[in-house]
Each structure stands twice: as C-alpha cells, then as structure tokens.
Scaffold this active site. Structure first.
Site, short mmCIF file in Angstrom:
data_model
loop_
_atom_site.label_atom_id
_atom_site.label_comp_id
_atom_site.label_asym_id
_atom_site.label_seq_id
_atom_site.Cartn_x
_atom_site.Cartn_y
_atom_site.Cartn_z
N HIS A 20 58.81 -44.33 18.84
CA HIS A 20 60.12 -43.85 18.35
C HIS A 20 59.95 -43.28 16.95
O HIS A 20 59.80 -44.02 15.99
CB HIS A 20 61.14 -45.00 18.30
N LYS A 106 67.00 -39.59 25.68
CA LYS A 106 67.55 -40.44 24.62
C LYS A 106 69.07 -40.39 24.67
O LYS A 106 69.66 -39.31 24.66
CB LYS A 106 67.06 -39.95 23.25
N HIS A 181 64.77 -49.69 18.43
CA HIS A 181 64.90 -50.29 17.10
C HIS A 181 65.87 -51.47 17.07
O HIS A 181 66.91 -51.43 16.43
CB HIS A 181 65.31 -49.25 16.04
N ASP A 254 60.75 -45.80 14.14
CA ASP A 254 62.02 -45.18 13.72
C ASP A 254 61.88 -44.58 12.32
O ASP A 254 62.83 -44.59 11.54
CB ASP A 254 63.18 -46.17 13.78
C1 NCD Z 1 67.96 -41.81 12.34
C2 NCD Z 1 67.91 -40.39 11.79
O1 NCD Z 1 68.03 -40.23 10.57
O2 NCD Z 1 67.71 -39.46 12.57
N1 NCD Z 1 68.46 -42.68 11.32
C3 NCD Z 1 68.26 -44.01 11.23
O3 NCD Z 1 68.84 -44.63 10.35
N2 NCD Z 1 67.45 -44.64 12.05
C4 NCD Z 1 68.79 -41.86 13.57
C5 NCD Z 1 68.64 -43.14 14.36
O4 NCD Z 1 67.58 -43.43 14.90
O5 NCD Z 1 69.62 -43.89 14.42
ZN ZN Z 2 65.68 -43.34 15.41
#
Ligand code: NCD
Ligand code: ZN
Length: 356
Positions: A20, A106, A181, A254
C-alpha cells in the site's frame, strides 16, 4: 538464567514488497518513487490521483509514468489499482485483470480521505463489481472508515467493521479483501476472527505512534494521517498483530507524501511520508518486540501469499549501523523551485540501515 543471545549485526531478508503506497504524479512522483523502488521489489500503488485512476487505460498510462520516474537500472515493479466509483465498469475491471494491467481495486468511501470525493457513496451500488472481483479472484482493498460525521473520528474504523465490512463479507463469502492500514485493536481482532479471505496491512507509523504524537507540545501535522492514530492500547494491539507471525497481517506503508506547505497549513493534508526509511522503521518495531526473525514473513511472504503472487527472488540486507534521519528532504518542483517533504522519523536516529 542464560544470557540473551547477542543482537545480530545484519539481517538478510527475501526482497520485500509494499502492499500500500501513494506514489503521486508529476514532480512529486519523480521525488518519491525512487525511495520506494530502493526499498521494495514491488508495491501496490494507490489510485487516488486527481483525477483518480478509474479505468484500465488510465492505470496503464500511470504505470508508464511511474516507470519513467525510476532510475534506469531499477528492477522495481509497480502493481496498479483501480479507484472504484459509483459508476465503475465490471467489464473494464475484468479486462484489466485479464491483461495483467491491474492487480486490485481500491474502495474509498466517498469523502473518507485525500482525493476520495469521487469514492463510493453506497456499497450496495457496487454489488456487480464485487461479484466480478469474487469470480475472477481479484482483491478488493478497503479504506475501512465510515464517513458519518455523527461518528467520532477515533471510532470510524471500528464502526465500519460492523456496519459495512461484516455484511459485505457475508454477501460475498469468496471475495478476497484487504483492510488497509488498520489502526485499532478492533480491526486486528476482526481480521483474526474472520476466515482466510480477509487480511490487513499495517503501517510503520501506526506501530510507532499513538494519537498523542499529534499534540506533543503543540499541533504536529507530520503525525496526522487517515485513519488517524488511536490510543496507546490500539498501537500495542497492532504491534502484537504485526509481529505475531499471523499470515493475514502484512506490510503496507501507506507512505502518503504531501508537500510541507500542504501539511503545515490551516487545513493540513492527511498523510505521513515514510517510504525512505520504511524497512528500518519496521525493523525497529520487530527488534523492540524481540521478533526480528518474523520480519521477513511480514515483509516478504504473507503479502504475495494472500495476493496469489510469486515470492521475490533475491535478498536485501539491513545492517546495524545507526543513521540520523534528516528533518526535511528537498526536491525540485515542476517550476524548478525547491519543495520539501518531511520524512517519518525526521530528526531521530534509527538503529538499522538498508544496504544497497
Ligand atoms: C492518503 C493520501 O494522502 O493519499 N492519506 C493518508 O493519510 N493515509 C490517503 C489514505 O490512504 O487515506
Ligand atoms: Zn493510503
């Protein structure tokens, strides 16, 4: 009592993957993609660009841009995803899967996070898509939070599990789902209690910080991400899940870079940029939990096993060689002016270092 065995000086792992990551586009893509390609063999690349990647054709074009942003000798393979909307076309998804262009779909509940405005307004609308994914064996990746403003932001993941995830999994028992996440003990327990078709990714930051990090001595936008970090007991539950050796918890950073001025703003963006030191960050957690021997399975085996993909050839080596993480990383913007990103762990010393 016997002495504890001496701490190892090196750690060699099968080449790992990131299940991710946000690689962005344009100058930001050029700035961040090499870090992920340096750390990982493959990565599941999120489709929440502006506009989002909603078709196989757009995914194929994005893949070209990612590859163009990598060093010439890079062996990194981006795995593309499609962003589901209320109007997603099951036939295009099936074709993209058959052609090997897209690996997963997604689902962002509409307005749940960055660039999620075009996300799905009602899961029931997508039953034809879910039926297709179930039939062709393509994973569905979920941002698991309700968007109901009446629900406290710290409870939105837990409420999603009962309100949306359990009914979805019951309606499509053969659908393979990755809850992305995860941030709570509730989510970890839910994944453990469900059958073999449900897995979860866990980020380095949710293993290191709890919600207090956002308020330490003032407002700290660099620790703000979605789903937002929760209480300490949830962080501890995530650490236990990550190091447990349970095959349905695996690595997904993430990593979500936003330019510094977009983070340090009156309405700052959600996202933590952890790609440059991701393996070192996970290694710190596994070492503190006395589970370094389980890092390889979490980073390099459980993800491909769940996705039905081959394990990578080759290895990477981490050395116990302390390194100071810079406070900021500079890169040129499209206009040529310098921009900055703040890396996770900026200003801290990490015990491990990934060798090239
Ligand atoms: C992600 C983003 O900035 O694209 N932000 C985050 O806080 N993780 C989007 C996401 O995965 O929720
Ligand atoms: Zn993300």
């Amino acid at each position: 009592m016997t002495d504890p065995s001496p701490a190892p000086a090196r750690l060699t792992l099968r080449r790992p993957d990131d299940w991710h990551v946000h690689l962005r586009d344009g100058d930001l893509l050029a700035a961040v993609a090499p870090a992920t390609a340096h750390q990982f063999a493959r990565a599941i690349v999120m489709p929440n660009l502006s506009p989002p990647i909603t078709t196989t054709a757009a995914a194929a074009a994005y893949r070209e841009r990612i590859v163009a942003a990598l060093p010439q000798d890079s062996r990194f393979t981006p795995l593309l995803t499609l962003y589901l909307t209320d109007h997603s076309d099951p036939a295009d998804i099936e074709q993209g899967h058959a052609d090997g262009v897209v690996t997963a779909c997604k689902l962002y509940p509409a307005h749940a996070t960055t660039n999620a405005a075009a996300g799905v307004s009602d899961l029931a609308l997508l039953d034809p898509v879910f039926a297709t994914l179930e039939r062709i064996g393509m994973p569905l990746l979920l941002h698991g939070e309700v968007t109901d403003r009446a629900v406290d932001i710290f409870d939105r993941e837990a409420v999603f599990l009962e309100r949306h995830l359990a009914p979805l999994l019951r309606r499509f028992p053969g659908l393979r789902v990755v809850l992305e996440h995860i941030t709570s003990a509730d989510a970890a327990d839910f994944v453990r209690s469900w059958g073999p078709n449900l897995a979860a990714t866990i980020t380095p930051h949710h293993l290191h910080i709890n919600r207090n990090a956002m308020f330490q001595g003032g407002l700290r936008p660099d620790f703000y991400c979605l789903p937002v970090a929760k209480r300490e007991r949830h962080r501890l539950a995530l650490r236990a899940a990550a190091v447990s050796g349970h095959p349905r918890f695996f690595l997904g950073t993430d990593s979500a870079p936003h330019r510094r001025h977009a983070k340090e703003a009156a309405c700052g963006c959600a996202g933590i940029y952890n790609a440059p030191y991701a393996l070192e960050s996970y290694a710190a957690v596994f070492e503190a939990e006395q589970a370094l021997e389980r890092l390889e399975a979490f980073a390099s085996e459980f993800g491909p096993q769940f996705y039905g993909l081959p394990l990578n050839d080759g290895t990477v080596t981490l050395e116990r060689r302390p390194q100071l993480v810079p406070l900021r990383l500079a890169h040129p913007s499209a206009s040529g002016a310098m921009e900055e990103l703040v890396p996770f762990h900026g200003g801290e010393q990490l015990a491990w270092r990934l060798m090239t």
